[in-house]
Design an enzyme around this catalytic site. Sequence first.
Site, PDB file in Angstrom:
ATOM      1  N   HIS A  30     -26.699  22.139   1.748  1.00  0.00           N
ATOM      2  CA  HIS A  30     -26.499  22.926   0.251  1.00  0.00           C
ATOM      3  C   HIS A  30     -25.320  23.777  -0.099  1.00  0.00           C
ATOM      4  O   HIS A  30     -25.514  24.486   0.728  1.00  0.00           O
ATOM      5  CB  HIS A  30     -27.476  23.000   0.227  1.00  0.00           C
ATOM      6  N   CYS A  68       1.126  -1.335   0.107  1.00  0.00           N
ATOM      7  CA  CYS A  68       0.081   0.063   0.123  1.00  0.00           C
ATOM      8  C   CYS A  68       1.014   1.382   0.082  1.00  0.00           C
ATOM      9  O   CYS A  68       0.779   2.597  -0.922  1.00  0.00           O
ATOM     10  CB  CYS A  68      -1.538  -0.072   0.725  1.00  0.00           C
TER      11      CYS A  68
HETATM   12  P1  FAD Z   1       1.231  -6.024   1.709  1.00  0.00           P
HETATM   13  O1  FAD Z   1       0.727  -4.830   1.850  1.00  0.00           O
HETATM   14  O2  FAD Z   1       1.435  -7.163   0.547  1.00  0.00           O
HETATM   15  O3  FAD Z   1       2.689  -6.448   2.377  1.00  0.00           O
HETATM   16  C1  FAD Z   1       3.886  -7.347   2.773  1.00  0.00           C
HETATM   17  C2  FAD Z   1       4.968  -7.437   3.289  1.00  0.00           C
HETATM   18  O4  FAD Z   1       5.186  -8.729   3.595  1.00  0.00           O
HETATM   19  C3  FAD Z   1       5.858  -6.938   1.615  1.00  0.00           C
HETATM   20  O5  FAD Z   1       6.231  -5.215   2.523  1.00  0.00           O
HETATM   21  C4  FAD Z   1       6.774  -7.953   1.779  1.00  0.00           C
HETATM   22  O6  FAD Z   1       7.914  -7.544   1.142  1.00  0.00           O
HETATM   23  C5  FAD Z   1       6.724  -8.614   2.900  1.00  0.00           C
HETATM   24  N1  FAD Z   1       7.286  -9.576   2.721  1.00  0.00           N
HETATM   25  C6  FAD Z   1       6.856 -11.231   1.246  1.00  0.00           C
HETATM   26  N2  FAD Z   1       7.656 -12.095   1.776  1.00  0.00           N
HETATM   27  C7  FAD Z   1       8.697 -12.127   3.682  1.00  0.00           C
HETATM   28  C8  FAD Z   1       9.638 -12.785   3.691  1.00  0.00           C
HETATM   29  N3  FAD Z   1       9.755 -14.211   2.608  1.00  0.00           N
HETATM   30  N4  FAD Z   1      10.107 -12.135   4.184  1.00  0.00           N
HETATM   31  C9  FAD Z   1       9.749 -11.142   4.793  1.00  0.00           C
HETATM   32  N5  FAD Z   1       9.023  -9.686   3.987  1.00  0.00           N
HETATM   33  C10 FAD Z   1       8.386 -10.533   3.380  1.00  0.00           C
HETATM   34  N6  FAD Z   1      -6.072  -1.116  -1.691  1.00  0.00           N
HETATM   35  C11 FAD Z   1      -6.724  -0.164  -0.935  1.00  0.00           C
HETATM   36  O7  FAD Z   1      -6.975  -0.373   0.539  1.00  0.00           O
HETATM   37  N7  FAD Z   1      -7.160   0.843  -1.348  1.00  0.00           N
HETATM   38  C12 FAD Z   1      -6.082   1.516  -2.784  1.00  0.00           C
HETATM   39  O8  FAD Z   1      -6.182   1.868  -3.570  1.00  0.00           O
HETATM   40  C13 FAD Z   1      -5.444   0.233  -3.435  1.00  0.00           C
HETATM   41  N8  FAD Z   1      -4.995   0.553  -4.472  1.00  0.00           N
HETATM   42  C14 FAD Z   1      -3.821  -0.612  -5.473  1.00  0.00           C
HETATM   43  C15 FAD Z   1      -3.177  -0.350  -5.899  1.00  0.00           C
HETATM   44  C16 FAD Z   1      -1.867  -1.141  -6.139  1.00  0.00           C
HETATM   45  C17 FAD Z   1      -1.064  -0.820  -7.883  1.00  0.00           C
HETATM   46  C18 FAD Z   1      -1.778  -2.282  -5.651  1.00  0.00           C
HETATM   47  C19 FAD Z   1      -0.635  -3.427  -6.533  1.00  0.00           C
HETATM   48  C20 FAD Z   1      -2.464  -2.689  -4.555  1.00  0.00           C
HETATM   49  C21 FAD Z   1      -3.204  -1.459  -4.549  1.00  0.00           C
HETATM   50  N9  FAD Z   1      -4.220  -1.571  -3.045  1.00  0.00           N
HETATM   51  C22 FAD Z   1      -5.066  -0.994  -2.295  1.00  0.00           C
HETATM   52  C23 FAD Z   1      -4.858  -3.376  -2.571  1.00  0.00           C
HETATM   53  C24 FAD Z   1      -3.419  -3.007  -1.320  1.00  0.00           C
HETATM   54  O9  FAD Z   1      -2.039  -3.093  -1.418  1.00  0.00           O
HETATM   55  C25 FAD Z   1      -3.329  -4.874  -0.251  1.00  0.00           C
HETATM   56  O10 FAD Z   1      -4.432  -5.199   0.219  1.00  0.00           O
HETATM   57  C26 FAD Z   1      -2.428  -4.213   1.210  1.00  0.00           C
HETATM   58  O11 FAD Z   1      -0.851  -3.541   0.404  1.00  0.00           O
HETATM   59  C27 FAD Z   1      -2.547  -6.210   1.748  1.00  0.00           C
HETATM   60  O12 FAD Z   1      -1.795  -5.669   3.272  1.00  0.00           O
HETATM   61  P2  FAD Z   1      -0.775  -7.175   3.283  1.00  0.00           P
HETATM   62  O13 FAD Z   1      -0.579  -6.808   4.395  1.00  0.00           O
HETATM   63  O14 FAD Z   1      -1.778  -8.191   3.494  1.00  0.00           O
HETATM   64  O15 FAD Z   1       0.409  -7.458   2.405  1.00  0.00           O
END
Ligand code: FAD
Length: 448
Positions: free
Chosen positions: A437, A44
């Site tokens: 409004h 994100c």
């Molecule tokens: P992530 O935020 O992806 O974090 C996972 C982390 O784990 C990463 O930093 C990665 O480097 C790390 N990692 C992976 N494997 C390992 C490992 N083996 N060891 C250590 N670290 C590791 N969502 C919205 O709500 N609004 C939006 O407008 C929006 N726009 C988006 C636009 C784009 C282009 C993209 C791609 C996504 C967008 N999203 C949006 C979705 C949002 O970014 C994700 O839903 C969110 O980041 C998910 O969070 P997470 O914690 O699951 O994973």
Amino acid sequence: MSELFDFDLFVIGAGSGGVRAARMAASKGNRVAIAEASALGGTCVNLGCIPKKLFVYASQFPELFATSQGYGWNLGLSTTFDWNRLRDNKTAEIQRLNRIYQRLLDTSGATVLQGKAGIEAPQQVAVNGTTYSAKTILIATGGWPYIPEFPGSDLAITSNDMFYLEQLPKTAIIVGGGYIAVEFAGILNGLGVETHLIYRGSQLLKAFDSEVVSWVHQAMLDKGVTIHLETEVTRIDKHDNGLKVTLGNNQVITSDIALYATGRKANTTGLGLENTAIQLNNNGSIAVDSHFKTAEPSIYALGDVIDRVQLTPVAIREAMHLIEHLYGETSHTISYQNIPTAVFSQPELATVGLTEQQAEQQFSAIQVYQSDFKPLLNTLGNSADRIFIKLIVDKHSDRVVGCHMVGDHASEIIQGVAIAIKAGATKADFDATIGIHPSTAEELVTLV
Ligand code: FAD
């Protein structure tokens, strides 16, 4: 707390879900480690919501400049755009946010480990050659863009690359029909790039209300995006300094870039899942129960890696539920109903609740209220953009079960409507509310 282990909780991945889980668990007195292979903040902050929305803002200025003239402004003779400045200012802002995440984690008391983590055993994680034991492991590794294989697919780029392009392309091909493809089409088109959006399906944004999507589709065409539906790319070849992209109908388009936004896969590569009993769903995401427990009792997973609803606020909410479940006093399960969401397309689309098609299936009778109108801003400006609002009501209970909007500030407006819908507001409640409004949102309380 258990002194048998190095940590009570070991979080893998410092993105939206992982950071919230680590901070909350640490604030409850647990010994927490969080490992991050890349930059703090995850998708994100670094490659998603934040840089994307900054680019959306950048791409909206030409229309605002045009509108300003109807309001008496004379523009300078030459208006130019500097891609490098936008890209580098964005990167500086992201780095500022990375530092804030570091500070938040440090002050929470969590131990931040920079490096790729691999699970060696159900209660052991290795980072940079050191093995740590943990009572509980949380996988929050998110997702990664996926490009299908076909001739020349290695020449395609992903949304990750879009944030660091060396120069702004003159022509761009974007493949995909989901929100990331549609948003980048708006960004590039707004920045003056000749933009082709290619999608194999018959309707963009297929999860959304189809009437709302057709408003966005038409407006995108009006703004200059060329949309090719029911079309596939069959091959990509190098051509001069750019690319030659061949479509299924044999049409050939020359383009500087081919952006593939055709989906994301759970990020589990090299995670060591083979050392656990964790089961995967058919699409490779990690299977969990209603409290995010995997098939391995000491390991939990949440966020994009479990592929329920891939949004930052959902990953954060899942983290809050998990930590309450593990270390708090409540243990209720999370509701995935009525999650508001926006597509930062141009025009913007935002929605909460059921589409008209879903409501028709769920209720015996529904009433649809809708309105489209020219926003006040555009009365003196020359933009043809209109606002479209649609409210879906269950006739039996009078409850509002869906609200959809296309137009400026849709996301800001729908966030408020989501509270009303979550609280069970009826159409009569909407009607009894006095409007503000002049505003766009007042239309919501005057729909007949
Ligand atoms: P992530 O935020 O992806 O974090 C996972 C982390 O784990 C990463 O930093 C990665 O480097 C790390 N990692 C992976 N494997 C390992 C490992 N083996 N060891 C250590 N670290 C590791 N969502 C919205 O709500 N609004 C939006 O407008 C929006 N726009 C988006 C636009 C784009 C282009 C993209 C791609 C996504 C967008 N999203 C949006 C979705 C949002 O970014 C994700 O839903 C969110 O980041 C998910 O969070 P997470 O914690 O699951 O994973």
